[in-house]
Design a protein around this motif. Structure first.
Motif, PDB file in Angstrom:
ATOM      1  N   TRP A  26      36.494  33.291 -17.837  1.00  0.00           N
ATOM      2  CA  TRP A  26      36.901  34.411 -17.792  1.00  0.00           C
ATOM      3  C   TRP A  26      36.302  35.411 -18.810  1.00  0.00           C
ATOM      4  O   TRP A  26      35.831  36.611 -18.643  1.00  0.00           O
ATOM      5  N   THR A  27      36.666  34.824 -20.187  1.00  0.00           N
ATOM      6  CA  THR A  27      36.145  35.589 -21.107  1.00  0.00           C
ATOM      7  C   THR A  27      34.429  35.964 -21.201  1.00  0.00           C
ATOM      8  O   THR A  27      33.917  36.874 -21.304  1.00  0.00           O
ATOM      9  N   ARG A  28      33.986  34.877 -20.834  1.00  0.00           N
ATOM     10  CA  ARG A  28      32.365  34.691 -20.856  1.00  0.00           C
ATOM     11  C   ARG A  28      32.037  35.794 -19.665  1.00  0.00           C
ATOM     12  O   ARG A  28      31.061  36.822 -19.863  1.00  0.00           O
ATOM     13  N   ARG A  29      32.700  36.060 -18.701  1.00  0.00           N
ATOM     14  CA  ARG A  29      32.339  36.950 -17.598  1.00  0.00           C
ATOM     15  C   ARG A  29      32.458  38.279 -17.985  1.00  0.00           C
ATOM     16  O   ARG A  29      31.655  39.381 -17.902  1.00  0.00           O
ATOM     17  N   LEU A  30      33.617  38.528 -18.663  1.00  0.00           N
ATOM     18  CA  LEU A  30      34.164  39.982 -19.118  1.00  0.00           C
ATOM     19  C   LEU A  30      32.900  40.442 -20.354  1.00  0.00           C
ATOM     20  O   LEU A  30      32.454  41.271 -20.210  1.00  0.00           O
ATOM     21  N   VAL A  31      32.673  39.391 -21.114  1.00  0.00           N
ATOM     22  CA  VAL A  31      31.574  39.796 -22.141  1.00  0.00           C
ATOM     23  C   VAL A  31      30.286  39.896 -21.434  1.00  0.00           C
ATOM     24  O   VAL A  31      29.424  41.036 -22.089  1.00  0.00           O
ATOM     25  N   ALA A  32      29.889  39.277 -20.605  1.00  0.00           N
ATOM     26  CA  ALA A  32      28.658  39.476 -19.772  1.00  0.00           C
ATOM     27  C   ALA A  32      28.431  40.877 -19.192  1.00  0.00           C
ATOM     28  O   ALA A  32      27.485  41.546 -19.339  1.00  0.00           O
ATOM     29  N   ARG A  33      29.504  41.344 -18.505  1.00  0.00           N
ATOM     30  CA  ARG A  33      29.481  42.572 -17.962  1.00  0.00           C
ATOM     31  C   ARG A  33      29.473  43.728 -18.884  1.00  0.00           C
ATOM     32  O   ARG A  33      28.966  44.830 -18.463  1.00  0.00           O
ATOM     33  N   ALA A  34      29.960  43.457 -19.820  1.00  0.00           N
ATOM     34  CA  ALA A  34      29.903  44.511 -20.844  1.00  0.00           C
ATOM     35  C   ALA A  34      28.736  44.672 -21.819  1.00  0.00           C
ATOM     36  O   ALA A  34      28.262  45.661 -22.401  1.00  0.00           O
ATOM     37  N   ARG A  35      27.694  43.706 -21.781  1.00  0.00           N
ATOM     38  CA  ARG A  35      26.496  43.709 -22.196  1.00  0.00           C
ATOM     39  C   ARG A  35      25.705  44.522 -21.442  1.00  0.00           C
ATOM     40  O   ARG A  35      25.465  44.649 -20.407  1.00  0.00           O
ATOM     41  N   PRO A  36      24.619  45.089 -22.131  1.00  0.00           N
ATOM     42  CA  PRO A  36      23.682  46.067 -21.558  1.00  0.00           C
ATOM     43  C   PRO A  36      22.636  45.037 -20.727  1.00  0.00           C
ATOM     44  O   PRO A  36      22.364  43.954 -21.082  1.00  0.00           O
ATOM     45  N   ARG A  72      28.657  52.000 -24.728  1.00  0.00           N
ATOM     46  CA  ARG A  72      29.794  51.921 -25.468  1.00  0.00           C
ATOM     47  C   ARG A  72      31.172  52.080 -24.821  1.00  0.00           C
ATOM     48  O   ARG A  72      32.004  51.405 -25.205  1.00  0.00           O
ATOM     49  N   MET A  73      31.297  52.522 -23.511  1.00  0.00           N
ATOM     50  CA  MET A  73      32.413  52.902 -22.766  1.00  0.00           C
ATOM     51  C   MET A  73      33.024  51.189 -22.437  1.00  0.00           C
ATOM     52  O   MET A  73      34.138  50.863 -22.664  1.00  0.00           O
ATOM     53  N   ARG A  74      31.970  50.555 -22.096  1.00  0.00           N
ATOM     54  CA  ARG A  74      32.074  49.142 -21.585  1.00  0.00           C
ATOM     55  C   ARG A  74      32.687  48.417 -22.802  1.00  0.00           C
ATOM     56  O   ARG A  74      33.757  47.447 -22.360  1.00  0.00           O
ATOM     57  N   ALA A  75      31.987  48.453 -23.769  1.00  0.00           N
ATOM     58  CA  ALA A  75      32.611  47.734 -24.909  1.00  0.00           C
ATOM     59  C   ALA A  75      33.955  48.290 -25.402  1.00  0.00           C
ATOM     60  O   ALA A  75      34.604  47.405 -25.703  1.00  0.00           O
ATOM     61  N   ALA A  76      34.274  49.390 -25.319  1.00  0.00           N
ATOM     62  CA  ALA A  76      35.752  49.849 -25.680  1.00  0.00           C
ATOM     63  C   ALA A  76      36.853  49.169 -24.830  1.00  0.00           C
ATOM     64  O   ALA A  76      37.730  49.019 -24.980  1.00  0.00           O
ATOM     65  N   HIS A  77      36.363  49.274 -23.416  1.00  0.00           N
ATOM     66  CA  HIS A  77      37.176  48.676 -22.298  1.00  0.00           C
ATOM     67  C   HIS A  77      37.393  47.177 -22.692  1.00  0.00           C
ATOM     68  O   HIS A  77      38.402  46.647 -22.190  1.00  0.00           O
ATOM     69  N   LEU A  78      36.473  46.496 -23.265  1.00  0.00           N
ATOM     70  CA  LEU A  78      36.513  45.135 -23.335  1.00  0.00           C
ATOM     71  C   LEU A  78      37.599  44.618 -24.128  1.00  0.00           C
ATOM     72  O   LEU A  78      38.185  43.599 -23.809  1.00  0.00           O
ATOM     73  N   THR A  79      38.017  45.450 -24.966  1.00  0.00           N
ATOM     74  CA  THR A  79      38.979  45.130 -25.974  1.00  0.00           C
ATOM     75  C   THR A  79      40.128  44.981 -25.315  1.00  0.00           C
ATOM     76  O   THR A  79      40.924  44.003 -25.554  1.00  0.00           O
ATOM     77  N   SER A  80      40.566  45.902 -24.584  1.00  0.00           N
ATOM     78  CA  SER A  80      41.805  45.833 -23.587  1.00  0.00           C
ATOM     79  C   SER A  80      41.612  44.746 -22.286  1.00  0.00           C
ATOM     80  O   SER A  80      42.847  43.973 -22.154  1.00  0.00           O
ATOM     81  N   ARG A  81      40.445  44.480 -21.860  1.00  0.00           N
ATOM     82  CA  ARG A  81      40.463  43.534 -20.873  1.00  0.00           C
ATOM     83  C   ARG A  81      40.495  42.129 -21.418  1.00  0.00           C
ATOM     84  O   ARG A  81      41.061  41.177 -20.562  1.00  0.00           O
ATOM     85  N   LEU A  82      40.080  41.896 -22.440  1.00  0.00           N
ATOM     86  CA  LEU A  82      40.170  40.596 -23.138  1.00  0.00           C
ATOM     87  C   LEU A  82      41.492  40.147 -23.355  1.00  0.00           C
ATOM     88  O   LEU A  82      41.746  39.018 -23.524  1.00  0.00           O
ATOM     89  N   LEU A  83      42.753  41.059 -23.085  1.00  0.00           N
ATOM     90  CA  LEU A  83      44.024  40.631 -23.229  1.00  0.00           C
ATOM     91  C   LEU A  83      44.535  39.888 -22.137  1.00  0.00           C
ATOM     92  O   LEU A  83      45.601  39.065 -22.018  1.00  0.00           O
ATOM     93  N   LEU A  84      43.862  40.040 -20.908  1.00  0.00           N
ATOM     94  CA  LEU A  84      44.065  39.385 -19.474  1.00  0.00           C
ATOM     95  C   LEU A  84      43.796  37.799 -19.793  1.00  0.00           C
ATOM     96  O   LEU A  84      44.962  37.245 -19.641  1.00  0.00           O
ATOM     97  N   GLU A 108      33.106  42.764 -32.456  1.00  0.00           N
ATOM     98  CA  GLU A 108      34.641  42.665 -32.849  1.00  0.00           C
ATOM     99  C   GLU A 108      35.413  42.055 -31.719  1.00  0.00           C
ATOM    100  O   GLU A 108      36.203  40.856 -31.961  1.00  0.00           O
ATOM    101  N   PRO A 109      35.427  42.581 -30.590  1.00  0.00           N
ATOM    102  CA  PRO A 109      36.113  41.860 -29.669  1.00  0.00           C
ATOM    103  C   PRO A 109      35.759  40.539 -29.103  1.00  0.00           C
ATOM    104  O   PRO A 109      36.344  39.637 -28.841  1.00  0.00           O
ATOM    105  N   THR A 110      34.267  40.281 -29.063  1.00  0.00           N
ATOM    106  CA  THR A 110      33.654  38.871 -28.811  1.00  0.00           C
ATOM    107  C   THR A 110      34.477  38.011 -29.553  1.00  0.00           C
ATOM    108  O   THR A 110      34.590  36.917 -29.448  1.00  0.00           O
ATOM    109  N   ALA A 111      34.118  38.217 -31.036  1.00  0.00           N
ATOM    110  CA  ALA A 111      34.501  37.469 -32.042  1.00  0.00           C
ATOM    111  C   ALA A 111      36.044  37.012 -31.880  1.00  0.00           C
ATOM    112  O   ALA A 111      36.385  35.922 -32.305  1.00  0.00           O
TER     113      ALA A 111
END
Length: 300
Positions: free
Chosen positions: A174-184, A258-270, A122-125
Motif C-alpha cells: 500500500w505504501t509503495r503504491r502511494l509513493v509511486a503515484r506521488a512521484r513525477p 508538490r501537491m501530490r507530495a503534500a497529500h502523501l503525508t496524510s495518505r500514508l496514515l492510512l 521526509e514522508p517516504t523515509a
C-alpha cells in the motif's frame, strides 16, 4: 517485492540521471552547430571528448543508422530529443536554437523533479521507518525476557504471527503504491507544444506541422490547439505562444508534484492505522500477553 521496488526506484533514478546529463550535451551540440560544424562532425567531437552517450550515438551513425534513430536508441529523454531533431531537420528549423530550447526544457523538468523528490523524502523515509515497528516490538519483547518464540507453538500465537505478517506485507504494498503515484512521471511536460513551436519556426503551415509531429507519434494537446486558434484569430505568430504554453505546462507539473507530495503525508496514515499498528499489536504485544498468560497457567 522489495527487490521490485528497488528496481523501480533504480529505473526512475536512472531516468533522472539521464535527464541531468542530456542538457549539457545538447548545449554543447548547439555551440558546435552555431560555429558551422556539421551535425555528424559535432557528434564525433563530443564522442572524442569522452561522453558515453555521444560515443554510442556516433557508433550507431558509423554503422549506417539514420541520425535520429541513433539518438532515439538512447534511453530516457533522448526519445524527445530525437523527435525534436527530426522535426527541426524536416521543416528546416534552426537546429542549434532547437537544441538550446530542448536543453532549457530538460533543465526545467529536472528542477521540477528535484522539488518533488525533496518534498517526498521526509514522508517516504518516515513510512519506511514505521514499517519496521512490529519487528522492533518483537526485539523489545525478547530483550525484556518474554518467551515470544515459545508462543508460536500456541494456535493463537501462530495465528497472530500469520495475520500480522500479512498486514505488514499489505502495508508495504500500500505504501509503495502511494509513493509511486506521488512521484513525477517520465518525459518532459509540454513536449507537444515545444515540438509544434519547432515545426512552425521552420515556416511551414499548421497542417504540415501537425503532419511532421504525427511522424514522430506526437499529436498536439488541447491546449496547443487553443493556442493555434488564438494565433489564427488574432493574426499573431504561434511560436512564442506555444513556447509559453510549454513553460506553463512544466510549471503546472511542478506545482502538481508538490501537491501530490503534500497529500502523501496524510495518505500514508492510512496504511499506518489500518495495517502497521494492528500488525504491531499482533506480532509485538499479543505474544507478550500470551507468554505472560501461559507462564501464569504453568505456575498454577
Amino acid at each position: 517485492m522489495r527487490r521490485r521496488w528497488r528496481l523501480e526506484r533504480a529505473a526512475a533514478e536512472a531516468d533522472v540521471a539521464a535527464a541531468v546529463d542530456v542538457a549539457p550535451i545538447l548545449h554543447r551540440l548547439a555551440v558546435l552547430l552555431e560555429a558551422g560544424i556539421a551535425p555528424d562532425r559535432a557528434w564525433e567531437h563530443l564522442a572524442a571528448s569522452g561522453d558515453p552517450a555521444s560515443r554510442r550515438v556516433h557508433d550507431r551513425r558509423q554503422s549506417g543508422a539514420p541520425l535520429t534513430d541513433a539518438i532515439a536508441a538512447e534511453p530516457g529523454v533522448w526519445h524527445e530529443v530525437a523527435a525534436a531533431w527530426h522535426v527541426a531537420t524536416t521543416v528546416g528549423a534552426p537546429l542549434a536554437r532547437t537544441l538550446r530550447g530542448m536543453a532549457e526544457a530538460l533543465r526545467d523538468a529536472e528542477a521540477a523533479r528535484d522539488d518533488i523528490r525533496v518534498a517526498l523524502a521526509e514522508p517516504t523515509a518516515t513510512a519506511r521507518l514505521v514499517a519496521w515497528l512490529p519487528l522492533v516490538a518483537v526485539a523489545l519483547a525478547l530483550t525484556l525476557g518474554f518467551d515470544v518464540l515459545a508462543t508460536l507453538r500456541h494456535p493463537v500465537g501462530a495465528a497472530c504471527l500469520v495475520v500480522g505478517a500479512l498486514l505488514m506485507v499489505g502495508a508495504h504494498v500500500w505504501t509503495r503504491r502511494l509513493v509511486a503515484r506521488a512521484r513525477p512521471g517520465g518525459g518532459v511536460p509540454g513536449t507537444s507544444a515545444e515540438l509544434l513551436a519547432i515545426a512552425l519556426s521552420g515556416g511551414v503551415s499548421i497542417g504540415r506541422a501537425e503532419e511532421v509531429l504525427a511522424s514522430v507519434d506526437v499529436s498536439p494537446a488541447d491546449a496547443d490547439r487553443d493556442v493555434l486558434d488564438l494565433s489564427t484569430s488574432a493574426g499573431v505568430p504561434a511560436v512564442d505562444l506555444l513556447r509559453a504554453t510549454a513553460e506553463l505546462e512544466r510549471h503546472r507539473a511542478r506545482i502538481e508534484g508538490r501537491m501530490r507530495a503534500a497529500h502523501l503525508t496524510s495518505r500514508l496514515l492510512l496504511p499506518l492505522g489500518v495495517c502497521t499498528l494492528p500488525a504491531f499489536l499482533l506480532i509485538g504485544v499479543a505474544p507478550m500477553l500470551l507468554s505472560t498468560t501461559t507462564s501464569a497457567s504453568v505456575t498454577l
